[in-house]
Motif scaffolding. Structure first.
Motif, short mmCIF file in Angstrom:
data_model
loop_
_atom_site.label_atom_id
_atom_site.label_comp_id
_atom_site.label_asym_id
_atom_site.label_seq_id
_atom_site.Cartn_x
_atom_site.Cartn_y
_atom_site.Cartn_z
N GLU A 1 2.49 3.16 -4.27
CA GLU A 1 3.13 4.02 -5.28
C GLU A 1 4.44 4.57 -4.73
N MET A 2 4.44 4.99 -3.46
CA MET A 2 5.67 5.52 -2.88
C MET A 2 6.75 4.45 -2.87
N VAL A 3 6.35 3.22 -2.53
CA VAL A 3 7.36 2.16 -2.47
C VAL A 3 7.98 1.98 -3.85
N GLU A 4 7.12 2.00 -4.89
CA GLU A 4 7.68 1.82 -6.24
C GLU A 4 8.63 2.97 -6.56
N LYS A 5 8.26 4.19 -6.15
CA LYS A 5 9.16 5.31 -6.43
C LYS A 5 10.49 5.10 -5.71
N LEU A 6 10.41 4.64 -4.44
CA LEU A 6 11.65 4.44 -3.69
C LEU A 6 12.52 3.39 -4.36
N GLN A 7 11.84 2.45 -5.05
CA GLN A 7 12.62 1.35 -5.61
C GLN A 7 13.66 1.88 -6.59
N SER A 8 13.36 3.02 -7.25
CA SER A 8 14.34 3.49 -8.24
C SER A 8 15.62 3.93 -7.53
N TYR A 9 15.52 4.37 -6.26
CA TYR A 9 16.76 4.79 -5.59
C TYR A 9 17.56 3.57 -5.13
N ILE A 10 16.82 2.59 -4.52
CA ILE A 10 17.54 1.43 -3.96
C ILE A 10 17.46 0.30 -4.98
N PRO A 11 18.57 -0.28 -5.41
CA PRO A 11 18.52 -1.34 -6.44
C PRO A 11 17.98 -2.65 -5.89
N VAL A 12 16.74 -2.66 -5.33
CA VAL A 12 16.18 -3.92 -4.80
C VAL A 12 15.53 -4.65 -5.96
N ASP A 13 15.68 -5.98 -5.98
CA ASP A 13 15.09 -6.77 -7.06
C ASP A 13 13.57 -6.69 -6.93
N SER A 14 12.89 -6.45 -8.06
CA SER A 14 11.44 -6.20 -7.95
C SER A 14 10.69 -7.47 -7.58
N VAL A 15 11.34 -8.66 -7.75
CA VAL A 15 10.61 -9.89 -7.41
C VAL A 15 10.27 -9.89 -5.94
N TYR A 16 11.22 -9.41 -5.12
CA TYR A 16 10.96 -9.46 -3.67
C TYR A 16 9.82 -8.51 -3.31
N LEU A 17 9.80 -7.36 -4.00
CA LEU A 17 8.75 -6.39 -3.65
C LEU A 17 7.38 -6.94 -4.01
N THR A 18 7.30 -7.58 -5.19
CA THR A 18 5.97 -8.09 -5.57
C THR A 18 5.54 -9.18 -4.60
N SER A 19 6.48 -10.04 -4.20
CA SER A 19 6.04 -11.09 -3.27
C SER A 19 5.69 -10.48 -1.94
N LEU A 20 6.39 -9.41 -1.57
CA LEU A 20 6.03 -8.75 -0.31
C LEU A 20 4.60 -8.21 -0.41
N MET A 21 4.31 -7.60 -1.55
CA MET A 21 2.96 -7.04 -1.72
C MET A 21 1.93 -8.17 -1.68
N LYS A 22 2.27 -9.29 -2.29
CA LYS A 22 1.31 -10.41 -2.27
C LYS A 22 1.06 -10.85 -0.85
N MET A 23 2.12 -10.90 -0.06
CA MET A 23 1.93 -11.34 1.33
C MET A 23 0.98 -10.39 2.05
N VAL A 24 1.19 -9.09 1.84
CA VAL A 24 0.31 -8.13 2.52
C VAL A 24 -1.12 -8.34 2.04
#
Lengths: 128, 64
Positions: A52-75
Motif C-alpha cells: 500500500e505504501m508503494v502505491e501511495k508513493l507512486q503518486s509522487y513519482i511518475p513511475v509507469d505502473s507496469v513496472y511496479l506490477t511486474s516487480l510485485m509479481k517477481m516478489v
C-alpha cells in the motif's frame, strides 16, 4: 512484539516436529508445512502494508505502473518458490527443490524481458 | 485456530503412533495401517485450507 510471537511459534513447531520425527517421520513434514504456512500468512499481512505504501508513493513519482506490477509479481514468485522449495528440501528431496528454484528464476527472467526492452528503446532514442 | 493447528497435528501424530503400536502388538496390521491413513487424511484436511488461504492471499497481494 509480533516477531516474538512468530519466533515462539516456530520454536514450538520445530520442537514438536523433532519429537515426532522418531515416532512418525511423515508428521514432522506436516508440522513444518503448517508452520511455514502460518508464518507466511503472518508475513503477507506485513507485506500488504508495504505494498500500500508503494502505491501511495507512486503518486509522487511518475513511475509507469507496469513496472511496479511486474516487480510485485517477481516478489510473489520468489515468495511462493521459496516456500515450495524449502518444503521439498525439508522433506529430503533437494532435486525437486532445485527444479522449483530453477523454474522460479526462469519465470522471473521472462517477466523482466519487457522492462529490458523498454530500457533499450529509451537508450536508442537518446543515441539516435 | 491459527496457532493451535500445529499442536493439533502433533496431537494427531502422537495419537496415531500410539494406536498403531497397540494395534501392531495385538496382531492387527491392517487396522494399524488404516489408522495411520486416517490420521494422514485428517491432517491434510486441516492443512489444506491454510495452504489455499495462503495462495489466495499471495495471488491477491501480488496482482497475479
Amino acid at each position: 512484539m509480533e516477531i516474538l510471537r512468530v519466533a515462539a511459534l516456530a520454536a514450538a513447531g520445530v520442537t514438536l516436529a523433532v519429537f515426532l520425527k522418531q515416532i512418525r517421520p511423515e508428521y514432522a513434514l506436516y508440522i513444518s508445512l503448517a508452520t511455514c504456512a502460518v508464518i507466511l500468512l503472518l508475513a503477507s499481512g506485513r507485506l500488504s502494508y508495504v505494498i500500500e505504501m508503494v502505491e501511495k508513493l507512486q503518486s509522487y513519482i511518475p513511475v509507469d505502473s507496469v513496472y511496479l506490477t511486474s516487480l510485485m509479481k517477481m516478489v510473489g514468485i520468489t515468495y511462493v518458490g521459496q516456500f515450495a522449495s524449502g518444503l521439498c528440501r525439508d522433506a529430503g528431496y533437494s532435486a525437486v527443490a532445485s527444479q522449483i528454484e530453477l523454474f522460479a528464476k526462469l519465470s522471473i527472467l521472462a517477466l523482466s524481458m519487457p522492462v529490458l526492452a523498454a530500457l533499450l528503446e529509451t537508450i536508442q532514442e537518446f543515441l539516435a | 485456530m491459527e496457532v493451535s493447528i500445529i499442536f493439533k497435528i502433533g496431537a494427531v501424530g502422537i495419537l496415531v503412533s500410539v494406536l498403531s503400536q497397540v494395534l501392531k502388538h495385538s496382531g492387527r496390521e491392517e487396522q494399524a495401517f488404516l489408522t495411520s491413513l486416517a490420521g494422514l487424511i485428517v491432517v491434510l484436511f486441516w492443512v489444506l485450507p491454510y495452504i489455499n488461504e495462503l495462495f489466495e492471499t499471495i495471488q491477491q497481494l501480488f496482482l497475479f
